[in-house]
Scaffold this motif. Structure first.
Motif, PDB file in Angstrom:
ATOM      1  N   CYS A   1       0.849  -1.185   0.000  1.00  0.00           N
ATOM      2  CA  CYS A   1       0.000   0.000   0.000  1.00  0.00           C
ATOM      3  C   CYS A   1       0.888   1.239   0.000  1.00  0.00           C
TER       4      CYS A   1
ATOM      5  N   LEU B   1       1.204   4.932   0.786  1.00  0.00           N
ATOM      6  CA  LEU B   1       0.568   5.981   1.593  1.00  0.00           C
ATOM      7  C   LEU B   1       1.313   7.309   1.479  1.00  0.00           C
ATOM      8  N   SER B   2       2.181   7.437   0.473  1.00  0.00           N
ATOM      9  CA  SER B   2       3.024   8.630   0.358  1.00  0.00           C
ATOM     10  C   SER B   2       2.233   9.897   0.041  1.00  0.00           C
TER      11      SER B   2
ATOM     12  N   TYR C   1      -0.472  10.841   1.543  1.00  0.00           N
ATOM     13  CA  TYR C   1      -1.167  11.300   2.747  1.00  0.00           C
ATOM     14  C   TYR C   1      -0.244  12.120   3.635  1.00  0.00           C
TER      15      TYR C   1
ATOM     16  N   TYR D   1       0.201  13.170   7.494  1.00  0.00           N
ATOM     17  CA  TYR D   1      -0.190  12.824   8.855  1.00  0.00           C
ATOM     18  C   TYR D   1       0.313  13.895   9.808  1.00  0.00           C
TER      19      TYR D   1
ATOM     20  N   ARG E   1       5.171  11.918   7.233  1.00  0.00           N
ATOM     21  CA  ARG E   1       4.942  11.225   5.963  1.00  0.00           C
ATOM     22  C   ARG E   1       5.406   9.776   6.060  1.00  0.00           C
TER      23      ARG E   1
ATOM     24  N   ASP F   1      -7.061   0.010   1.598  1.00  0.00           N
ATOM     25  CA  ASP F   1      -5.993   1.014   1.610  1.00  0.00           C
ATOM     26  C   ASP F   1      -6.411   2.245   2.416  1.00  0.00           C
ATOM     27  N   GLU F   2      -7.630   2.692   2.200  1.00  0.00           N
ATOM     28  CA  GLU F   2      -8.130   3.865   2.928  1.00  0.00           C
ATOM     29  C   GLU F   2      -8.282   3.546   4.414  1.00  0.00           C
TER      30      GLU F   2
ATOM     31  N   SER G   1      -4.898   3.768   5.909  1.00  0.00           N
ATOM     32  CA  SER G   1      -4.506   5.178   6.052  1.00  0.00           C
ATOM     33  C   SER G   1      -5.161   5.809   7.278  1.00  0.00           C
ATOM     34  N   GLN G   2      -6.437   5.527   7.481  1.00  0.00           N
ATOM     35  CA  GLN G   2      -7.147   6.067   8.644  1.00  0.00           C
ATOM     36  C   GLN G   2      -6.552   5.547   9.948  1.00  0.00           C
TER      37      GLN G   2
ATOM     38  N   PHE H   1      -3.445   4.628  10.459  1.00  0.00           N
ATOM     39  CA  PHE H   1      -2.171   5.321  10.695  1.00  0.00           C
ATOM     40  C   PHE H   1      -2.425   6.752  11.164  1.00  0.00           C
ATOM     41  N   MET H   2      -3.505   7.370  10.689  1.00  0.00           N
ATOM     42  CA  MET H   2      -3.845   8.721  11.137  1.00  0.00           C
ATOM     43  C   MET H   2      -4.059   8.742  12.657  1.00  0.00           C
TER      44      MET H   2
END
Length: 167
Positions: A22, A24-25, A27, A29, A33, A107-108, A111-112, A114-115
């Protein structure tokens, strides 16, 4: 990665396991990064009329120290677990990223997670003294004399606060 959650709930008799990359670059945070692709593991299994999903990943997070502005690099780990029933997929308040067909955007979701995991304030160390407010150098390298207790505030508008402290 897209996962057909609706189809899996109705027909998924065998557990599902996937390892995927995945990126995630794109996004941000809170200034941090994740510049390299992350290898994630997604598992799903049915348990009666519900599905249990787990998502695990590790990522190298890059940012800068909030106190001294030095580069910070640290590893963060996500381990998320979610249980859902078929009726949950039609709930407008369902918290996972689903499209109208019942496909989960894994993937989303990653990302959430990791947020939530990455601190909003990154520090190079817990006891980082930061920068000198006068010269701007790191406190360990600063040669400024110690501040006088009676010195005038740098901003005249703060003089009223100084007078309150002297009472």
């Amino acid at each position: 990665m897209q996962f057909d959650l609706r189809k899996f709930i109705t027909a998924g008799a065998r557990p599902y396991h996937a390892e995927f990359q995945c990126d995630l670059s794109a996004y941000d945070y809170a200034g941090a990064r994740i510049s390299q692709p992350v290898t994630a593991v997604f598992d799903a299994e049915t348990d009666g009329d519900e599905i249990r999903m787990t998502l695990r990943a590790k990522a190298l997070v890059h940012g800068e120290c909030a106190r001294c502005l030095d580069p910070v690099e640290r590893e963060e780990t996500v381990e998320a677990e979610w249980t859902a029933k078929e009726r949950d997929l039609d709930d407008p308040d369902f918290e996972l990223p689903l499209d109208e067909k019942g496909h989960l955007d894994v993937d989303e979701w990653l990302s959430q997670e990791f947020m939530f995991q990455i601190p909003t304030v990154l520090l190079c160390s817990a006891d980082c003294p930061g920068l000198c407010p006068r010269c701007g150098k790191k406190m360990a390298e600063c040669t400024c004399p110690p501040a006088e207790a009676e010195a005038e505030p740098a901003d005249a508008r703060l003089a009223i606060l100084k007078s309150l402290l002297n009472r």
